[in-house]
Design an enzyme around this catalytic site. Structure first.
Site, PDB file in Angstrom:
ATOM      1  N   HIS A 199       7.909  10.065 -28.866  1.00 54.02           N
ATOM      2  CA  HIS A 199       6.853  10.896 -28.306  1.00 54.02           C
ATOM      3  C   HIS A 199       7.165  12.396 -28.505  1.00 54.02           C
ATOM      4  CE1 HIS A 199       3.747  12.298 -25.572  1.00 54.02           C
ATOM      5  NE2 HIS A 199       4.652  12.935 -24.857  1.00 54.02           N
ATOM      6  N   HIS A 232      -0.419  12.512 -30.207  1.00 52.21           N
ATOM      7  CA  HIS A 232      -0.863  11.132 -29.971  1.00 52.21           C
ATOM      8  C   HIS A 232      -1.421  10.510 -31.245  1.00 52.21           C
ATOM      9  CE1 HIS A 232      -1.329  11.943 -25.385  1.00 52.21           C
ATOM     10  NE2 HIS A 232      -0.140  11.482 -25.678  1.00 52.21           N
ATOM     11  N   LYS A 247       6.254  23.024 -14.632  1.00 48.99           N
ATOM     12  CA  LYS A 247       5.349  21.892 -14.448  1.00 48.99           C
ATOM     13  C   LYS A 247       4.882  21.798 -12.995  1.00 48.99           C
ATOM     14  CE  LYS A 247       4.237  17.157 -15.296  1.00 48.99           C
ATOM     15  NZ  LYS A 247       4.527  15.881 -15.936  1.00 48.99           N
ATOM     16  N   GLU A 305      -5.406  16.339 -12.024  1.00 49.52           N
ATOM     17  CA  GLU A 305      -5.799  16.603 -13.404  1.00 49.52           C
ATOM     18  C   GLU A 305      -7.288  16.880 -13.565  1.00 49.52           C
ATOM     19  OE1 GLU A 305      -4.255  13.692 -16.111  1.00 49.52           O
ATOM     20  OE2 GLU A 305      -4.097  15.167 -17.694  1.00 49.52           O
ATOM     21  N   GLU A 329       9.362  18.893 -25.020  1.00 46.11           N
ATOM     22  CA  GLU A 329       8.594  19.209 -23.803  1.00 46.11           C
ATOM     23  C   GLU A 329       9.119  20.487 -23.145  1.00 46.11           C
ATOM     24  OE1 GLU A 329       5.847  17.595 -22.778  1.00 46.11           O
ATOM     25  OE2 GLU A 329       5.950  15.759 -23.977  1.00 46.11           O
ATOM     26  N   LYS A 364       2.542  11.068 -11.738  1.00 44.87           N
ATOM     27  CA  LYS A 364       1.780  10.114 -12.540  1.00 44.87           C
ATOM     28  C   LYS A 364       2.595   8.837 -12.687  1.00 44.87           C
ATOM     29  CE  LYS A 364      -1.172  12.833 -15.584  1.00 44.87           C
ATOM     30  NZ  LYS A 364      -1.493  13.088 -17.003  1.00 44.87           N
ATOM     31  N   ASN A 420      -0.963  19.253 -21.940  1.00 43.28           N
ATOM     32  CA  ASN A 420      -1.146  18.423 -23.125  1.00 43.28           C
ATOM     33  C   ASN A 420      -1.084  19.224 -24.417  1.00 43.28           C
ATOM     34  OD1 ASN A 420      -1.513  15.738 -22.072  1.00 43.28           O
ATOM     35  ND2 ASN A 420      -3.347  16.553 -21.089  1.00 43.28           N
ATOM     36  N   HIS A 452      -0.287  17.653 -27.693  1.00 42.83           N
ATOM     37  CA  HIS A 452      -0.320  16.207 -27.486  1.00 42.83           C
ATOM     38  C   HIS A 452      -1.467  15.505 -28.189  1.00 42.83           C
ATOM     39  CE1 HIS A 452       2.851  17.016 -24.683  1.00 42.83           C
ATOM     40  NE2 HIS A 452       2.913  15.783 -24.259  1.00 42.83           N
ATOM     41  N   ARG A 498       0.810  -1.238   0.000  1.00 45.53           N
ATOM     42  CA  ARG A 498       0.000   0.000   0.000  1.00 45.53           C
ATOM     43  C   ARG A 498       0.835   1.277   0.000  1.00 45.53           C
ATOM     44  NH1 ARG A 498      -3.210  -2.766   3.960  1.00 45.53           N
ATOM     45  NH2 ARG A 498      -4.962  -3.833   2.973  1.00 45.53           N
ATOM     46  N   ARG A 544      -4.168  21.184 -15.295  1.00 38.43           N
ATOM     47  CA  ARG A 544      -3.132  20.256 -15.726  1.00 38.43           C
ATOM     48  C   ARG A 544      -3.302  19.850 -17.187  1.00 38.43           C
ATOM     49  NH1 ARG A 544      -0.494  15.672 -11.745  1.00 38.43           N
ATOM     50  NH2 ARG A 544       0.973  14.837 -13.264  1.00 38.43           N
TER      51      ARG A 544
END
Lengths: 368, 368
Positions: free
Chosen positions: B271, B258, B233, B243, B191, B149, B251, B254, B127, B247
């Site tokens: 990426h 993507h 960031k 998010e 980025e 994340k 993106n 992106h 946990r 946030r």
């Protein structure tokens, strides 16, 4: 139909949530609707509980506004042996195959195993989705539904993989206890009694007067006992969400109990039965080591018996076996056994200085 | 040896943590020692990075007081295709078999894949255990090391299983960039440029003046660019950890990116390369839809080219394919495409009212 409902709030800042306790809650679209945030729901249950209650949940969801667009039903095989990463993988597969997005709500309908697995799935699916607990056993109602512990087992240990993740709401519908085998009801009562012993003397005395009503499922006392249990646990969890200290007190009787469960093989003794015997042992040790009045032992044994619980561990389990298994406990720090003992009824604390021979003597005389 | 170090704090209440940026940080027992809380450490890395840096981490851990009693080294196969539940299962197996308890510290040494998997393992082992990130690619240093994340992929989607889990500390040793292939350095710069575009105009203008020094790994500008990126960031994450809104601005570029990655198959375009092309497209659209000055397009294309990045998507990818793939984006809510666009350099916002024909026209002319 009388609708009887208590609402309790677990205070955890932005992770606070309500626990509703009462009759026929599953049939109430308003309650579910208040806590389903998106238009997708995945009901997770098991093959024993699903036939009994999932239709009620589905029917209630049918009355939710705005309308739920997608309801998936994920039925797991019943039993602790399925509380695994594989089962979790199966849940992810279903959620993704059926197009559940980040706004989905997972509703767990079942006992502790279903709640633990479904809760961990909710904690980790797309990094966390809304989660509603509908615990259908007394044990899960008074224990795992409060506090946000979720987990699956690993072949090398129970609950080794998991997360702390709070539900958005818990619905405790006491009608579901009518389908619970009496032995499991008794096992749940062990945890109820524990809350009295560790932190609520008035509740503990009340239990002596109401134990037969609880076993007879009289709804007033039952709702009262569940609420007092949850509120006792919620108080502890609110102060120590991630188990840094105080929360350890909830393990009263459990170090002995876990040793019994492990020695007998899980499933032979129910968790609550082992905890019942463990509490008897911890109470005896509290008399010896902490000055708890001696007559509390007899009072507790009487209550345990009235609850349908064992008052001692298995007759064939010697002190050596207990000590060996207790040393493996998660609460052992640097080889030092930490036990939860009582200074008086309602006042527990962590003790790490019980002399080895005191403990051994207790374990040798335990199964009387 | 000059030791150059910036320290940045990510402010997330009780989940706050420092990011150290500088040279030779891996060789410093003091830094690691400050953040290893127990006496057990599991280093998680991959077969490409482990031979280069794990010995340095081990050596530094050897100087930590009180002494670390157990160091496990878990080396994963390299590549996004191993960012799976199976790899995670392997990590749990090793941690349990080697006796790691709740006080262990997981140290991730590698790029984004290692950080994501190791971070999710740290989030869920017993946990949640202590976690230190040592990102060794520019992309992971400026992106995944900030914000908590963690995730693994599922055959039906990337990052579908994961958790928000903050590390105890991030050590960005810029020496590690000397072993990074130049193409991956460029991908990381995409980025970096993004942070300027969405929220920091002075930084964006500074990048135009320093892009060749960054590609030449000049340590002063490099540390500066990483710090500015992380602090940009961190500011966004501090305001919107889970998010819910702000946030999403991260993106920028992106949604187009993507679509390119998916159309080309992951791995064909890195990426960062896809994001570079995506930012060019989003900037063109910002000129058309939000009144961003038109000369910003040429300035951005120049910067992207100087960074070694593509300035347009693949030549053979038509508007239909983009639109089809963009509709599958996680940010699509109720069928409405949400794009991040710029009102001016340094000021991004979510836009959900771009007319379909404006978007189609942009996509048709994009690969010039």
């Amino acid at each position: 139909m009388t609708v009887l409902m208590h609402t309790l709030h677990v205070e955890l800042e932005d992770r606070s949530y309500p626990i509703y306790i009462g009759r026929s809650l599953l049939a109430d679209p308003g309650l579910l609707g208040r806590h389903v945030s998106g238009r997708q729901v995945a009901i997770i249950s098991n093959e024993t509980v699903a036939p009994l209650y999932v239709d009620r949940v589905r029917a209630a969801l049918g009355g939710v506004e705005p309308a739920i667009e997608k309801i998936s039903e994920i039925v797991l095989p019943d039993g602790e042996q399925h509380k695994t990463l594989d089962t979790l993988g199966h849940i992810y597969d279903r959620l993704l195959a059926e197009g559940h997005n980040r706004s989905t709500t997972i509703v767990a309908v079942g006992g502790g195993v279903v709640g633990d697995v479904a809760g961990f799935a909710a904690a980790t699916y797309q990094r966390g989705v809304n989660f509603i607990q509908v615990p259908t056993t007394l044990l899960s109602q008074v224990d795992s539904s409060v506090g946000g512990k979720t987990a699956v087992n690993h072949s090398l240990g129970k609950n080794m993989i998991g997360a702390f993740y709070q539900p958005g709401a818990v619905l405790i519908d006491i009608d579901t206890l009518h389908s619970l085998p009496p032995r499991e009801l008794s096992a749940g009562l062990a945890e109820v009694i524990k809350y009295g012993l560790i932190g609520d003397e008035p509740f503990y005395r009340w239990l002596h007067d109401h134990i037969s009503q609880l076993r007879a499922l009289e709804e007033g006392p039952l709702a009262e006992a569940i609420e007092r249990s949850c509120s006792n646990k919620a108080r502890v969890v609110a102060e120590d969400e991630r188990e840094a200290g105080l929360r350890a007190l909830l393990n009263f009787g459990h170090t002995f109990g876990h040793a019994i469960e492990t020695a007998q093989g899980y499933g032979e003794w129910l968790h609550g039965e082992a905890v019942g015997a463990g509490m008897a042992m911890a109470t005896r040790l509290s008399v010896e080591h902490c000055g708890l009045p001696e007559d509390e032992i007899a009072l507790l044994l009487e209550l345990l018996a009235a609850a349908g619980l064992p008052t001692a561990g298995p007759a064939d389990m010697g002190a050596d076996r207990y000590l060996e298994l207790m040393q493996r406990d998660k609460k052992v720090i640097d080889g030092r056994l930490r036990l939860i003992l009582l200074d008086r009824i309602g006042a527990a604390r962590v003790v790490d200085d019980v002399p080895g021979d005191t403990l051994r003597r207790l374990l040798e005389v335990a199964p009387v």
